[in-house]
Write an enzyme that holds these catalytic residues in place. Sequence first.
Site, PDB file in Angstrom:
ATOM      1  CG  ASP A   1      28.706  38.216 -20.742  1.00  0.00           C
ATOM      2  OD1 ASP A   1      29.736  38.646 -20.197  1.00  0.00           O
ATOM      3  OD2 ASP A   1      27.559  38.637 -20.457  1.00  0.00           O
TER       4      ASP A   1
ATOM      5  CD  GLU B   1      32.075  37.083 -17.218  1.00  0.00           C
ATOM      6  OE1 GLU B   1      32.495  38.133 -16.701  1.00  0.00           O
ATOM      7  OE2 GLU B   1      30.963  37.001 -17.761  1.00  0.00           O
TER       8      GLU B   1
END
Length: 644
Positions: A357, A386
């Site tokens: 993330d 990400e």
Amino acid sequence: MKLIRNIFLVAILVALQSCNTSESSKNVSEVSISNTFLERVEPPNWFVDFKNTSLQLLVKEESIGNATPTISYAGVTIKKVNKAKSKNYLFIDLDIDKNTKPGKFDIVFKFENGSKKIHTYELKSRVKAAEDFIGFNNSDAIYLITPDRFANADASNDINKNLHETTIDRSHGYKRHGGDIQGITNHLDYIENLGFTSVWPTPVLENNMYNGSYHGYAITDYYKVDPRFGNLSDYKKLADELRKRGMKLIMDQVANHCGLEHWWMKDLPFEDWVNNQKNYEENIENWNNKTNINSNHRRTTNQDSYASESDRKGNNEGWFVSTMPDLNQRNPYLAKYIIQNSIWWIETLGLGGIRQDTYPYPDKDFMSDWAGAIMHEYPNFSIVGEEWSYNPLLVGYWQKGAKNKDGYESNLKSTMDFPMQKAIIEGINEEESWDKGLVKLYEGLANDFYYASPKDIMVFLDNHDKSRLFTEVQEDAVKAKMALSYILMLPRIPQIYYGTEILMNDTAKPGDHGLIRTDFPGGFKDDVINAFTREGLSEEQKSMQDFVATILNYRKNSDAIKQGKTLHFAPYKGTYFLFRNYNDEVVVHIINKNKTSISLDLNRFKEVGLKGKKFKNLITGESFIWNDVIELSEKGSTILTTKL
């Protein structure tokens, strides 16, 4: 007399040898003499036979900083004992020799007053060789799931009175709805039959927050499954059941931040465990969005050679939100903790990949070390980061092998293709003109010249943070099929969000996270519509399900899509042709935006060398001979293959 003395000496030597053998054997066997377990020892166990023989134990117990640990186990050596600012922590550096046998042993903590506390620790065997941890790649298709909203298989774990949030409310977009890990496991037939080969659930670790705990990104215990999702056995079962089908489990991890209710936030080990810690501690009685020092979210500061140091720190050290403390990966103990946690989960679950993330927010040198440590141990593994940016230069910067001017090497195999997602949505929606419409797809794909490895980039159309595809294309199923079929033909790793295959939407309030993460119909008791069985679905939804399944199941066995040469032609008369070619297999993907029938001269594509070849329409099953002309009778996408 001399003979008797010799016999006696031999007997003593035999007895001594027997004792030594017994003692040595005891060192490699399981022991169970521990009687006082500590509050925390993390990682909770470890494994033998790593390339990196070091292990750092975080020990948490009242006044443990005043204790001296000892270990007596063959192959395990305490190299250093590190005290923290808080007396309730110790960080113990161990070396685990290559020849160390799996087993249990006691760590004895001796205090200054003569008292002892004992903790039994275990070194486990590794279930398979490091090289056999095969990560996801562009032959895979990934199904992204928000577990709380997918399927509730065990209503008994919906509410846990020991946690802060103790309500279930399916009518509320930001409350818990009750979906769990077993709900995913129970529907693997559905996922597999659609043609997916990998499953990526958003985080299922404990999120003991007062509200919004359903999404999983505010982790309060990095080694514990949230009991409302199930337990570690449930998580292992999901991984095992996927493996039996030749499928992979991808774990969503968060290195940038934790949840405000994480257990260590009550007693931080060092003064720099989280970023802006002094500000937090000074305002702890009045903590809110105003007292918090937020990230400036200027992610370009990671690459910008002109960026000020204050702007760089503003991005990397500011908190994502006030309820998510920003972890300071420059603290070497925290850095080691995060790396070991990732490796522990890889081994424990037999993972097929990690999705990390908020990749550009943590310390970028640490992220290189983190990915490098994992890939060093597991050379065939995969990690995707990400990078929510629509600039391909920024996305490409984070991929391993990028020729970055600053010399930065990320060690990261895959990044997420936000630029292509934006280009596809815009290009499908726009009216055709010189610089609008399908040319956005064409020029978006042209950016591949910059990427170190385009086939390892993860392409998608929607996810748990972005508005759903069906909403983005104005609830036009034909447009949705155009976009979806296109990403499934690209030299990419495709990811599809749960429910995209049945045209789920967030049209009532576009971009609302609660609505984006809507319950999957049929996953919950008393659902009138059941997408797993197709009961109650509209014909349009069934058509989309069939469309996805047909393409994905073809894609599984298509060398042309997985490793073929890619060739595309600039959009012409509202159409866009893309070719994938490998040996005797040719796949042609055609997007046609014309509302009335159009006839196209195929001689425009003569360099592909398809004259006289027989094709099958993948969706309709109809045959087509590639000669001079093709008639496209309706708007939509066409997929032709020579694999009859």
